[in-house]
Design a protein around this motif. Structure first.
Motif, PDB file in Angstrom:
ATOM      1  N   PRO A 220       0.848  -1.264   0.019  1.00 10.25           N
ATOM      2  CA  PRO A 220       0.077  -0.114  -0.050  1.00 10.25           C
ATOM      3  C   PRO A 220       0.872   1.223   0.121  1.00 10.25           C
ATOM      4  CG  PRO A 220      -0.850  -1.572   1.602  1.00 10.25           C
ATOM      5  CD  PRO A 220       0.427  -2.138   1.051  1.00 10.25           C
ATOM      6  N   GLY A 221       0.380   2.306  -0.795  1.00  7.14           N
ATOM      7  CA  GLY A 221       1.090   3.482  -1.060  1.00  7.14           C
ATOM      8  C   GLY A 221       2.182   3.531  -1.867  1.00  7.14           C
ATOM      9  N   MET A 222       2.444   2.301  -2.690  1.00  6.58           N
ATOM     10  CA  MET A 222       3.633   2.403  -3.790  1.00  6.58           C
ATOM     11  C   MET A 222       2.800   2.978  -5.002  1.00  6.58           C
ATOM     12  SD  MET A 222       5.416  -1.417  -3.480  1.00  6.58           S
ATOM     13  CE  MET A 222       6.315  -1.082  -4.927  1.00  6.58           C
ATOM     14  N   LYS A 223       3.746   3.593  -5.901  1.00  7.86           N
ATOM     15  CA  LYS A 223       3.386   4.358  -6.949  1.00  7.86           C
ATOM     16  C   LYS A 223       3.320   3.275  -8.061  1.00  7.86           C
ATOM     17  CE  LYS A 223       5.091   8.617  -5.364  1.00  7.86           C
ATOM     18  NZ  LYS A 223       6.369   9.904  -5.403  1.00  7.86           N
ATOM     19  N   VAL A 224       2.344   3.232  -9.048  1.00  3.68           N
ATOM     20  CA  VAL A 224       2.074   2.163  -9.958  1.00  3.68           C
ATOM     21  C   VAL A 224       1.668   2.907 -11.116  1.00  3.68           C
ATOM     22  CG1 VAL A 224       0.691   0.160 -10.483  1.00  3.68           C
ATOM     23  CG2 VAL A 224       1.232   0.612  -8.207  1.00  3.68           C
ATOM     24  N   ALA A 225       2.292   2.355 -12.521  1.00 10.11           N
ATOM     25  CA  ALA A 225       1.809   2.736 -13.835  1.00 10.11           C
ATOM     26  C   ALA A 225       1.365   1.560 -14.502  1.00 10.11           C
ATOM     27  CB  ALA A 225       2.932   3.149 -14.566  1.00 10.11           C
ATOM     28  N   GLY A 226       0.011   1.638 -15.152  1.00 13.26           N
ATOM     29  CA  GLY A 226      -0.674   0.794 -15.905  1.00 13.26           C
ATOM     30  C   GLY A 226      -0.750   1.111 -17.701  1.00 13.26           C
ATOM     31  N   SER A 227      -0.512   0.002 -18.164  1.00 16.28           N
ATOM     32  CA  SER A 227      -0.555   0.444 -19.567  1.00 16.28           C
ATOM     33  C   SER A 227      -1.419  -0.836 -20.326  1.00 16.28           C
ATOM     34  CB  SER A 227       1.112   0.183 -20.286  1.00 16.28           C
ATOM     35  OG  SER A 227       1.088   0.365 -21.424  1.00 16.28           O
ATOM     36  N   VAL A 228      -2.032  -0.209 -21.361  1.00 11.22           N
ATOM     37  CA  VAL A 228      -2.847  -1.167 -21.967  1.00 11.22           C
ATOM     38  C   VAL A 228      -2.438  -0.756 -23.496  1.00 11.22           C
ATOM     39  CG1 VAL A 228      -4.779   0.482 -22.224  1.00 11.22           C
ATOM     40  CG2 VAL A 228      -5.159  -1.978 -22.662  1.00 11.22           C
ATOM     41  N   PHE A 229      -2.424  -1.902 -24.512  1.00  9.86           N
ATOM     42  CA  PHE A 229      -2.050  -1.933 -25.704  1.00  9.86           C
ATOM     43  C   PHE A 229      -3.219  -2.706 -26.597  1.00  9.86           C
ATOM     44  CE2 PHE A 229       0.301  -3.356 -29.530  1.00  9.86           C
ATOM     45  CZ  PHE A 229       0.550  -2.245 -30.276  1.00  9.86           C
ATOM     46  N   THR A 230      -3.756  -2.046 -27.487  1.00  8.60           N
ATOM     47  CA  THR A 230      -4.895  -3.045 -28.261  1.00  8.60           C
ATOM     48  C   THR A 230      -4.032  -3.191 -29.681  1.00  8.60           C
ATOM     49  OG1 THR A 230      -5.973  -1.165 -29.306  1.00  8.60           O
ATOM     50  CG2 THR A 230      -6.755  -1.801 -27.112  1.00  8.60           C
ATOM     51  N   LEU A 231      -4.933  -4.098 -30.585  1.00 10.29           N
ATOM     52  CA  LEU A 231      -4.395  -4.412 -32.002  1.00 10.29           C
ATOM     53  C   LEU A 231      -4.728  -3.399 -32.839  1.00 10.29           C
ATOM     54  CD1 LEU A 231      -5.804  -8.255 -31.882  1.00 10.29           C
ATOM     55  CD2 LEU A 231      -3.478  -7.333 -31.405  1.00 10.29           C
ATOM     56  N   ALA A 232      -5.332  -2.526 -32.457  1.00 10.52           N
ATOM     57  CA  ALA A 232      -5.843  -1.282 -33.239  1.00 10.52           C
ATOM     58  C   ALA A 232      -4.589  -0.717 -34.276  1.00 10.52           C
ATOM     59  CB  ALA A 232      -6.554  -0.252 -32.724  1.00 10.52           C
ATOM     60  N   PRO A 233      -3.356  -0.277 -33.630  1.00 13.40           N
ATOM     61  CA  PRO A 233      -3.094  -0.093 -32.364  1.00 13.40           C
ATOM     62  C   PRO A 233      -3.169   1.265 -31.614  1.00 13.40           C
ATOM     63  CG  PRO A 233      -1.238   0.291 -33.642  1.00 13.40           C
ATOM     64  CD  PRO A 233      -2.408   0.118 -34.602  1.00 13.40           C
ATOM     65  N   VAL A 234      -3.772   0.828 -30.345  1.00 13.40           N
ATOM     66  CA  VAL A 234      -4.298   2.172 -29.458  1.00 13.40           C
ATOM     67  C   VAL A 234      -3.550   1.881 -28.247  1.00 13.40           C
ATOM     68  CG1 VAL A 234      -5.781   3.347 -28.310  1.00 13.40           C
ATOM     69  CG2 VAL A 234      -6.241   2.743 -30.887  1.00 13.40           C
ATOM     70  N   ALA A 235      -2.966   2.868 -27.616  1.00 16.01           N
ATOM     71  CA  ALA A 235      -2.146   2.452 -26.192  1.00 16.01           C
ATOM     72  C   ALA A 235      -2.670   3.812 -25.397  1.00 16.01           C
ATOM     73  CB  ALA A 235      -1.007   2.282 -26.626  1.00 16.01           C
ATOM     74  N   TYR A 236      -2.642   3.361 -24.087  1.00 17.66           N
ATOM     75  CA  TYR A 236      -2.895   4.503 -22.961  1.00 17.66           C
ATOM     76  C   TYR A 236      -2.029   4.019 -21.817  1.00 17.66           C
ATOM     77  CZ  TYR A 236      -6.972   6.192 -25.673  1.00 17.66           C
ATOM     78  OH  TYR A 236      -7.762   6.692 -26.628  1.00 17.66           O
ATOM     79  N   GLN A 237      -1.780   5.070 -20.894  1.00 12.22           N
ATOM     80  CA  GLN A 237      -1.063   4.836 -19.604  1.00 12.22           C
ATOM     81  C   GLN A 237      -1.697   5.547 -18.626  1.00 12.22           C
ATOM     82  OE1 GLN A 237       3.134   4.657 -17.766  1.00 12.22           O
ATOM     83  NE2 GLN A 237       3.040   6.135 -19.453  1.00 12.22           N
ATOM     84  N   VAL A 238      -1.911   4.797 -17.491  1.00 12.69           N
ATOM     85  CA  VAL A 238      -2.705   5.481 -16.231  1.00 12.69           C
ATOM     86  C   VAL A 238      -1.367   5.521 -15.233  1.00 12.69           C
ATOM     87  CG1 VAL A 238      -4.939   5.183 -17.094  1.00 12.69           C
ATOM     88  CG2 VAL A 238      -3.688   3.365 -15.563  1.00 12.69           C
ATOM     89  N   LYS A 239      -1.524   6.372 -14.164  1.00 16.47           N
ATOM     90  CA  LYS A 239      -0.516   6.204 -12.836  1.00 16.47           C
ATOM     91  C   LYS A 239      -1.568   6.462 -11.760  1.00 16.47           C
ATOM     92  CE  LYS A 239       3.264   7.560 -15.605  1.00 16.47           C
ATOM     93  NZ  LYS A 239       4.594   8.396 -15.788  1.00 16.47           N
ATOM     94  N   GLY A 240      -0.891   5.937 -10.680  1.00 18.23           N
ATOM     95  CA  GLY A 240      -1.724   6.224  -9.131  1.00 18.23           C
ATOM     96  C   GLY A 240      -1.082   5.486  -8.254  1.00 18.23           C
ATOM     97  N   VAL A 241      -1.801   5.075  -7.204  1.00 17.01           N
ATOM     98  CA  VAL A 241      -1.314   4.389  -5.970  1.00 17.01           C
ATOM     99  C   VAL A 241      -2.057   3.088  -5.710  1.00 17.01           C
ATOM    100  CG1 VAL A 241      -0.906   4.797  -3.668  1.00 17.01           C
ATOM    101  CG2 VAL A 241      -0.746   6.578  -5.270  1.00 17.01           C
TER     102      VAL A 241
END
Length: 279
Positions: A220-241
């Motif tokens: 708990p409290g660690m900083k985290v990044a999440g990435s998603v990549f689709t076949l389109a191709p489309v990609a997004y990144q989110v950041k949080g805790v």
């Protein structure tokens, strides 16, 4: 299967890094310890101690590398396993055999938009793996999930993930990775195929049962990044805790409270979606 560590790249990892069809993600960090995780599909094996990649639409990754040189590549290889390759950024080069290698590839040759103008060089320090993808479990849990809308209940404050971002994270056929920084300062990217939105401001995933799994390091409290990549191709990144674990129908579920979202693909890769950038 225990997670082994190698001072040289094992053959299965080398095979995956040589193949263009095997997806690769890069984890870096800022000097403030903020993780960054993006697809780095051009990553290739130069030799058993060296990886190379094209510097193309990876502005934040490049800034992090020039600031501290810390990088980890995660490659999904044959057999539904991934490999974590811990490296040290060496340099960007604008001429020589590495650049020639990429410019012979169909993706970069005679293409002004995606031409290989600069190549990054990574010295391999360590390889870890194999890390099981948990594909069967991810498919099972994805079938159980209820769909979530960006304007649905359960969020807190303004939506960090607008509709298109939330929809990509809730796709069942998409590559998703989590990134975080280990205690020794190593940024790590780990596949997390069941990563999904609980609301427009929260992501959740099933915690691994094996304490040797990289995601078991999350606290708990660690900083985290999440990435998603689709076949389109489309990609997004989110950041949080990472806020900790919850029991969800008898399953240990990790929860991430989001703070930022970014595009990670053309036409404006790296642009912050939330909070909106000032014009």
């Amino acid at each position: 299967m225990p997670l082994a560590r190698f001072d040289r790249l094992p053959r299965p990892a080398q095979k995956a890094l040589r193949g263009d069809a095997f997806p690769k993600f890069a984890a870096t960090k800022s000097n403030e310890g903020i993780p960054n995780v993006v697809p780095l599909l051009s990553t290739s094996l130069a030799d058993e101690n060296t990886l190379i990649f094209v510097r193309m639409m990876i502005w934040k990754t490049a800034r992090n590398l020039l600031a501290n040189g810390r990088i980890t590549i995660n490659v999904i290889g044959p057999g539904l396993y991934s490999w974590i390759v811990v490296g040290e950024f060496a340099e960007f080069v604008r001429q020589g055999p590495y650049l020639d290698y990429f410019n012979r590839k169909a993706m970069f040759r005679y293409n002004a938009y995606t031409g290989a103008g600069e190549v990054g060089v990574i010295r391999v320090r360590e390889a870890r793996g194999p890390v099981p993808l948990g594909l069967a479990a991810a498919m099972f849990y994805n079938l159980l999930r209820e769909p979530v809308r960006a304007d649905g209940p359960g969020g807190h404050g303004p939506a960090v993930m607008p509709g298109p971002v939330l929809e990509k994270f809730n796709r069942r056929l998409a590559l998703k990775h989590l990134g975080f920084v280990e205690e020794d300062g190593t940024p790590v990217a780990v596949p997390c195929l069941d990563l999904h939105a609980r609301s427009a401001n929260d992501l959740a995933f099933v915690m691994p049962r094996n304490d040797d799994h990289p995601l078991s390091q999350l606290r708990p409290g660690m900083k985290v990044a999440g990435s998603v990549f689709t076949l389109a191709p489309v990609a997004y990144q989110v950041k949080g805790v990472f806020t900790g674990e919850e029991d969800q129908s008898g399953r240990r579920q990790g929860v991430i409270h989001l703070q930022e979202s970014y595009t990670a693909a053309p036409p404006v890769p790296g642009r912050r979606i939330f909070p909106p950038e000032l014009s």
